[in-house]
Design an enzyme around this catalytic site. Structure first.
Site, mmCIF file in Angstrom:
data_model
loop_
_atom_site.group_PDB
_atom_site.id
_atom_site.type_symbol
_atom_site.label_atom_id
_atom_site.label_comp_id
_atom_site.label_asym_id
_atom_site.label_seq_id
_atom_site.Cartn_x
_atom_site.Cartn_y
_atom_site.Cartn_z
ATOM 1 N N TYR A 1 -34.831 -43.666 54.063
ATOM 2 C CA TYR A 1 -33.656 -44.384 53.544
ATOM 3 C C TYR A 1 -34.033 -45.157 52.291
ATOM 4 O O TYR A 1 -35.196 -45.476 52.048
ATOM 5 C CB TYR A 1 -33.063 -45.317 54.595
ATOM 6 C CG TYR A 1 -33.931 -46.510 54.959
ATOM 7 C CD1 TYR A 1 -33.838 -47.702 54.242
ATOM 8 C CD2 TYR A 1 -34.819 -46.453 56.026
ATOM 9 C CE1 TYR A 1 -34.626 -48.802 54.575
ATOM 10 C CE2 TYR A 1 -35.602 -47.547 56.371
ATOM 11 C CZ TYR A 1 -35.494 -48.715 55.636
ATOM 12 O OH TYR A 1 -36.269 -49.798 55.974
ATOM 13 N N CYS A 2 -33.019 -45.461 51.474
ATOM 14 C CA CYS A 2 -33.185 -46.295 50.286
ATOM 15 C C CYS A 2 -31.863 -47.011 50.036
ATOM 16 O O CYS A 2 -30.983 -47.004 50.895
ATOM 17 C CB CYS A 2 -33.616 -45.464 49.074
ATOM 18 S SG CYS A 2 -32.426 -44.187 48.599
ATOM 19 N N THR A 3 -31.688 -47.612 48.884
ATOM 20 C CA THR A 3 -30.503 -48.435 48.620
ATOM 21 C C THR A 3 -29.211 -47.631 48.623
ATOM 22 O O THR A 3 -28.276 -47.930 49.362
ATOM 23 C CB THR A 3 -30.651 -49.166 47.273
ATOM 24 O OG1 THR A 3 -31.849 -49.925 47.266
ATOM 25 C CG2 THR A 3 -29.458 -50.091 47.042
ATOM 26 N N ILE B 1 -28.469 -47.398 52.291
ATOM 27 C CA ILE B 1 -28.160 -48.607 53.057
ATOM 28 C C ILE B 1 -26.742 -49.087 52.771
ATOM 29 O O ILE B 1 -26.060 -49.611 53.652
ATOM 30 C CB ILE B 1 -29.176 -49.716 52.736
ATOM 31 C CG1 ILE B 1 -30.594 -49.221 52.995
ATOM 32 C CG2 ILE B 1 -28.903 -50.970 53.546
ATOM 33 C CD1 ILE B 1 -31.667 -50.119 52.425
#
Length: 467
Positions: free
Chosen positions: A328-330, A358
């Site tokens: 996952y990332c932003t 996210i």
């Protein structure tokens, strides 16, 4: 030569103690673009100096560096030594490099030189600029607003044309922020009024190249004031991982999981607790992002910027071998290239990524398994959906997760310093800067004076120009 240059990339972000020379005084007199060029020259000069101290051992032996009669086995050790002992030499190299490279802003400036060379055949972009005569300037400039985050991977035949369109569109709508265009697609985060951002979304969706939907745009409360200016440019990559898109393409990305699917996967992982040894929940953001917010029981690499992620993967292949990886990332864009790079190593059993990042997960699960703040690359620094605080004050250790700029002039570092410590004068990113710039108030936290403990030389947050 390539073997010497590659390790030096790790040192490109380190700063020097320039108190013994007039570098800062001269730098203050430069314009913003010139300071960016000067900073680039300083980083390159430092990298070259470190490379000159490298000792090439036999095959299978670890790398070492020799300087001032000492041998250094760790990257951080040689870096600290050079930063604090050879500042004057680096400054001299920087001045020489700056004079030579003043017109070549390699890292941070877009490839505008290529654009200027090709202006003989201008392209009419007016058809892609929406009609706004029915909208007042008041609606475009004042009132409630938001910040948009988006990306689209696709083949862009002429990124310079898209760049010109984006710049004209954003200026017309009074948007600020940054838009990166490349042959592999587009990536942007812009802020403005609700009216302006809505028109921008419609314009992006109307363009035949991108084929975007409303759900492709992540939104959060904000406005044009969240960014200092507007920067639109053409780059090699729309997210700077430092790997040629032709070598590792986004088309090799892992399986996309909707927020609901990702939530179930994390839930199952947490239910197994220590019994689960075949799944890794991987945060592929930078350490200052994961420091203030992350998924429960995630693996958060200690990297300063995304271009260090490939090295992290290379150095930890056994960690990922035969594992199922949930990334996952932003907003999802770093996972596109990051998962592709991980899959290219052919060690993982499965690689999945959180679709929409996210941002989209918090829209669906504001009180889910992600706890703390979500770091954003603008003047807000962070947004939140829950009240958890998972980080602490850099000085006293109390719970705190609101970044502030270092109080030292021209310093772009971020500091976690609680109100009590800030009132006591603890507003700098490191003890050295603190003692130079502030006299400690009676009763304020004791600040270490050893440079070796300084966050300026290891693991300090900084405001990045890119991810």
């Amino acid at each position: 030569m390539a073997a010497d240059v590659a390790p030096c990339l790790e040192f490109m972000d380190w700063e020097l103690d320039t108190s013994t020379c007039n570098g800062l005084k001269q730098e203050k007199q430069l314009s913003a673009s010139q300071r960016r060029c000067y900073s680039l020259c300083r980083r390159k000069s430092f990298a070259a100096f470190v490379a000159s101290k490298r000792e090439d051992g036999q095959e299978g032996e670890s790398t070492s560096w020799c300087c001032c009669g000492q041998t250094f086995e760790e990257h951080s050790a040689i870096h600290k030594h050079v930063a604090w002992t050879h500042g004057t030499e680096i400054q001299q190299l920087t001045h020489a490099a700056y004079e030579h490279l003043l017109s070549h802003l390699e890292e941070e400036e877009p490839e505008t030189q290529q654009t200027n060379e090709r202006e003989a055949e201008p392209v009419d972009i007016s058809a892609w600029i929406p009609e706004t005569s029915h909208i007042s300037e008041e609606q475009l400039q004042n009132g409630p607003g938001k910040v948009l985050l988006y990306y689209r991977y696709c083949q862009v035949e002429d990124p310079h044309v898209i760049c010109a369109w984006q710049k004209a569109l954003c200026e017309k709508l009074h948007l600020t922020g940054k838009v990166r265009v490349a042959t592999e697609g587009i990536n942007g985060t812009v802020g403005g009024t609700n009216m302006a951002t809505d028109v921008y979304i419609d314009a992006m969706r109307s363009h035949p190249l991108f084929k975007m939907d409303k759900e492709d745009f992540k939104t959060s409360d904000g406005s044009a004031v969240c960014f200092k200016d507007l920067r639109v440019g053409v780059y090699k990559e729309i997210v700077p991982m430092g790997v040629d898109p032709d070598v590792v393409s986004y088309q090799l990305a892992g399986v996309h999981l909707e927020p609901e699917e990702f939530h179930k996967e994390v839930q199952a992982l947490l239910a197994k607790r220590d019994l689960c040894h075949d799944t890794i929940l991987l945060d592929c953001r930078n350490f200052y992002e994961s420091k203030i917010g992350q998924f429960t029981q995630c693996l958060a690499p200690s990297i300063r910027k995304f271009s260090y992620f490939p090295d992290y993967v290379d150095q930890n292949l056994e960690l990922f071998r035969d594992k199922k990886v949930l990334m996952y990332c932003t907003g999802g864009i770093r996972c596109e290239r990051g998962s592709a790079y991980l899959r290219s190593k052919d060690v993982c059993k499965e690689v999945y990524q959180l679709k929409g990042g996210i941002h989209k997960y918090l829209e669906r699960f504001p009180e889910g398994f992600y706890r703390g703040k979500l770091f954003v690359f603008d003047e807000r620094y962070a947004i939140s959906s829950n009240n958890d605080i998972i980080s602490d004050c850099r000085y006293c250790g109390c719970p705190w997760d609101q970044y502030k700029l270092c109080s030292t002039k021209l310093c772009c570092q971020l500091v976690l310093s609680c109100p009590g410590c800030r009132q006591g004068g603890c507003t700098a990113c490191c003890p050295t800067c603190q003692t130079k710039g502030h006299a400690q108030s009676e009763g304020s936290p004791t600040v270490p004076h050893h440079k070796e403990e300084c966050e300026c030389t290891e693991g300090r947050p900084r405001i990045p120009r890119d991810v």
